[in-house]
Design an enzyme around this catalytic site. Structure first.
Site, PDB file in Angstrom:
ATOM      1  N   CYS A 120     -64.523 -60.803 107.226  1.00  0.00           N
ATOM      2  CA  CYS A 120     -64.153 -62.554 107.391  1.00  0.00           C
ATOM      3  C   CYS A 120     -64.546 -63.004 109.125  1.00  0.00           C
ATOM      4  O   CYS A 120     -64.004 -63.869 109.195  1.00  0.00           O
ATOM      5  CB  CYS A 120     -62.751 -63.342 106.710  1.00  0.00           C
ATOM      6  N   HIS A 261     -59.848 -70.019 109.352  1.00  0.00           N
ATOM      7  CA  HIS A 261     -60.410 -68.793 108.277  1.00  0.00           C
ATOM      8  C   HIS A 261     -60.025 -69.152 106.509  1.00  0.00           C
ATOM      9  O   HIS A 261     -58.468 -69.741 107.146  1.00  0.00           O
ATOM     10  CB  HIS A 261     -60.662 -67.480 107.946  1.00  0.00           C
ATOM     11  N   ASN A 291     -62.273 -67.667  99.405  1.00  0.00           N
ATOM     12  CA  ASN A 291     -62.418 -66.863 100.452  1.00  0.00           C
ATOM     13  C   ASN A 291     -63.510 -66.799 100.343  1.00  0.00           C
ATOM     14  O   ASN A 291     -63.847 -65.742  99.396  1.00  0.00           O
ATOM     15  CB  ASN A 291     -61.026 -65.956 100.226  1.00  0.00           C
TER      16      ASN A 291
HETATM   17  N1  COA Z   1     -51.576 -63.898  88.678  1.00  0.00           N
HETATM   18  C1  COA Z   1     -50.662 -62.923  88.420  1.00  0.00           C
HETATM   19  N2  COA Z   1     -49.811 -61.751  89.134  1.00  0.00           N
HETATM   20  C2  COA Z   1     -50.528 -61.848  89.848  1.00  0.00           C
HETATM   21  C3  COA Z   1     -51.231 -61.645  90.598  1.00  0.00           C
HETATM   22  C4  COA Z   1     -52.427 -62.456  89.639  1.00  0.00           C
HETATM   23  N3  COA Z   1     -53.744 -63.191  89.956  1.00  0.00           N
HETATM   24  N4  COA Z   1     -51.962 -60.823  91.256  1.00  0.00           N
HETATM   25  C5  COA Z   1     -50.817 -60.112  91.501  1.00  0.00           C
HETATM   26  N5  COA Z   1     -50.144 -60.710  90.855  1.00  0.00           N
HETATM   27  C6  COA Z   1     -48.845 -59.976  90.500  1.00  0.00           C
HETATM   28  C7  COA Z   1     -47.907 -58.409  91.423  1.00  0.00           C
HETATM   29  O1  COA Z   1     -49.077 -57.582  90.103  1.00  0.00           O
HETATM   30  C8  COA Z   1     -46.563 -58.702  91.303  1.00  0.00           C
HETATM   31  O2  COA Z   1     -45.975 -58.673  90.538  1.00  0.00           O
HETATM   32  P1  COA Z   1     -44.656 -57.376  89.997  1.00  0.00           P
HETATM   33  O3  COA Z   1     -43.334 -58.400  91.165  1.00  0.00           O
HETATM   34  O4  COA Z   1     -44.252 -57.698  88.944  1.00  0.00           O
HETATM   35  O5  COA Z   1     -45.040 -56.015  90.922  1.00  0.00           O
HETATM   36  C9  COA Z   1     -46.614 -60.259  91.957  1.00  0.00           C
HETATM   37  O6  COA Z   1     -47.368 -60.236  90.984  1.00  0.00           O
HETATM   38  C10 COA Z   1     -46.119 -60.078  93.627  1.00  0.00           C
HETATM   39  O7  COA Z   1     -47.305 -59.423  94.168  1.00  0.00           O
HETATM   40  P2  COA Z   1     -47.868 -59.633  95.410  1.00  0.00           P
HETATM   41  O8  COA Z   1     -48.884 -58.978  96.034  1.00  0.00           O
HETATM   42  O9  COA Z   1     -46.466 -59.655  95.879  1.00  0.00           O
HETATM   43  O10 COA Z   1     -48.215 -61.420  95.530  1.00  0.00           O
HETATM   44  P3  COA Z   1     -48.082 -62.163  97.139  1.00  0.00           P
HETATM   45  O11 COA Z   1     -47.352 -63.003  97.114  1.00  0.00           O
HETATM   46  O12 COA Z   1     -48.304 -61.056  98.598  1.00  0.00           O
HETATM   47  O13 COA Z   1     -49.172 -62.880  96.513  1.00  0.00           O
HETATM   48  C11 COA Z   1     -51.338 -62.656  97.801  1.00  0.00           C
HETATM   49  C12 COA Z   1     -50.400 -62.118  97.028  1.00  0.00           C
HETATM   50  C13 COA Z   1     -53.066 -61.258  97.739  1.00  0.00           C
HETATM   51  C14 COA Z   1     -52.056 -63.746  97.668  1.00  0.00           C
HETATM   52  C15 COA Z   1     -51.188 -62.220  99.701  1.00  0.00           C
HETATM   53  O14 COA Z   1     -50.603 -61.239  99.746  1.00  0.00           O
HETATM   54  C16 COA Z   1     -52.328 -62.720 100.497  1.00  0.00           C
HETATM   55  O15 COA Z   1     -52.268 -63.702 100.026  1.00  0.00           O
HETATM   56  N6  COA Z   1     -52.605 -61.760 101.521  1.00  0.00           N
HETATM   57  C17 COA Z   1     -53.562 -62.078 102.059  1.00  0.00           C
HETATM   58  C18 COA Z   1     -54.658 -61.885 101.987  1.00  0.00           C
HETATM   59  C19 COA Z   1     -55.937 -62.105 102.081  1.00  0.00           C
HETATM   60  O16 COA Z   1     -56.054 -63.208 102.914  1.00  0.00           O
HETATM   61  N7  COA Z   1     -56.489 -61.336 102.303  1.00  0.00           N
HETATM   62  C20 COA Z   1     -58.318 -61.500 103.230  1.00  0.00           C
HETATM   63  C21 COA Z   1     -57.584 -61.230 104.531  1.00  0.00           C
HETATM   64  S1  COA Z   1     -59.564 -61.652 105.515  1.00  0.00           S
END
Ligand code: COA
Length: 334
Positions: A120, A261, A291
């Site tokens: 990215c 980004h 993204n």
């Molecule tokens: N739909 C529904 N539930 C989902 C899901 C989806 N698409 N994806 C994950 N979950 C669930 C998980 O399984 C978890 O369930 P559990 O609590 O029963 O285990 C719950 O939702 C919470 O997941 P978690 O990973 O803790 O969520 P989060 O608040 O951290 O959000 C992201 C996840 C990926 C949105 C967040 O971590 C994020 O944006 N991170 C940065 C990613 C990024 O920007 N990457 C690119 C960088 S260039």
């Protein structure tokens, strides 16, 4: 890595362009084949929909279309282009570089063309490289492009990643600038290779070729530890944006627009807050595209520019973060 201040030539952004494939995949569409909901995706990320390239539409095709628009806006014909850099992690082929296909599609046969891989952060890495090559006098112009067909590298059964990403391309023409024109004031980039495991595509390279035995394991798909990535993204983007603002002699109140980004609205809000820039001066379009990795900041820059959100003389800051881990920022007087 920082800029030296002894550059011979100022370098400006003379034109921008972007291209998004036609097909829209909404959160409601995703609900049909993976256990998720519009509510979960929107509240956790800010994303409502993303674009998906057509079959037979490759990264190079999107890159060339975005590049063509940037050239038109800059008033540069393809045969005048001296350098093409394509930032991508989803190249048409492992070799040759996607930039070679783009050169051919644009008819920019006088240009040197190569790819860089910085996820990215790639578009701003390309900006720094091109800026330096122009300011040192090696070239007088460059077409830099961020382009991705991430839909080819997604496990569409993995809800933790497939809801986040999309396809598209964005481009900018950089050229030598006259003193009264705008210029790229400061650029910053960084890498932390100790954190490669947080975000990667594990298969399909020399470490783990795809074989008939592992073909069903989705190893050539993006894998991510979302929470960890989130934390590093906020810290690194804040630090690098602050560095380019300081090096440009600017204050946060001088910034007309921050173009970050486009990965997650919560990351963007956290950075705006830490930089003390009001959210109305932060450009966001991730609700439409998700993204798009190296393309994201380039598409956002083009949309902001064409919407009139960036005017001559404005100071803008771009800031990015991605796999590697990598990060980068640029401060520009338009
Ligand atoms: N739909 C529904 N539930 C989902 C899901 C989806 N698409 N994806 C994950 N979950 C669930 C998980 O399984 C978890 O369930 P559990 O609590 O029963 O285990 C719950 O939702 C919470 O997941 P978690 O990973 O803790 O969520 P989060 O608040 O951290 O959000 C992201 C996840 C990926 C949105 C967040 O971590 C994020 O944006 N991170 C940065 C990613 C990024 O920007 N990457 C690119 C960088 S260039």
């Amino acid at each position: 890595m920082s800029d030296a201040t002894s550059s011979q030539h100022q370098v400006c952004i003379a034109g921008t362009g972007s291209y998004l494939p036609e097909k829209v995949l909404t959160n409601a569409d995703l609900e049909k084949f993976v256990e998720t909901s519009d509510e979960w995706i929107f509240t956790r990320t800010g994303i409502r929909e993303r674009r998906v390239a057509a079959e037979g539409e490759f990264t190079s095709h999107m890159a060339a279309k975005a590049g063509q628009k940037a050239l038109e806006q800059a008033g540069l014909s393809p045969d005048e282009v001296e350098l093409i850099i394509v930032a991508t992690i989803t190249p048409d082929t492992l070799t040759p570089a996607t930039a070679c296909y783009v050169q051919q599609q644009l008819g920019a046969m006088g240009a040197v063309a190569f790819d860089i891989s910085a996820a990215c952060s790639g578009f701003l890495y390309a900006m720094k490289i091109a800026k330096r090559l122009i300011s040192d006098g090696a070239f007088t112009n460059a077409l830099i492009i961020g382009a991705e067909k991430l839909s080819s590298f997604i496990n569409w059964k993995d809800r933790t990643t497939c809801v986040l990403f999309g396809d598209g391309a964005g481009a900018a023409v950089l050229r030598r600038a006259a003193p009264e024109e705008g210029s790229i004031l400061a650029t910053e980039m960084g890498t932390d290779g100790r954190l490669t495991h947080l975000l990667n595509i594990p298969g399909g390279g020399s470490a783990c070729p795809i074989t008939p035995e592992n073909a069903g394991q989705h190893l050539a798909s993006l894998a991510m530890m979302g929470k960890e990535v989130f934390k590093h993204a906020v810290n690194r983007m804040k630090e690098s944006a602050e560095l380019v603002i300081e090096r440009s002699g600017l204050q946060p109140e001088d910034i007309a627009l921050v173009v970050p980004h486009q990965a997650n609205l919560r990351i963007i809000d956290a950075i705006a807050d830490r930089l003390a820039v009001p959210t109305e001066r932060v450009f966001v379009n991730l609700q439409k595209y998700g993204n798009t990795s190296a393309a994201a900041v380039a598409i956002a820059l083009d949309e902001a520019h064409r919407a009139g959100a960036i005017k001559r003389g404005d100071h803008i800051v771009m800031v990015v973060f991605g796999a590697g881990l990598t990060w980068a920022a640029a401060a520009v007087r338009w």
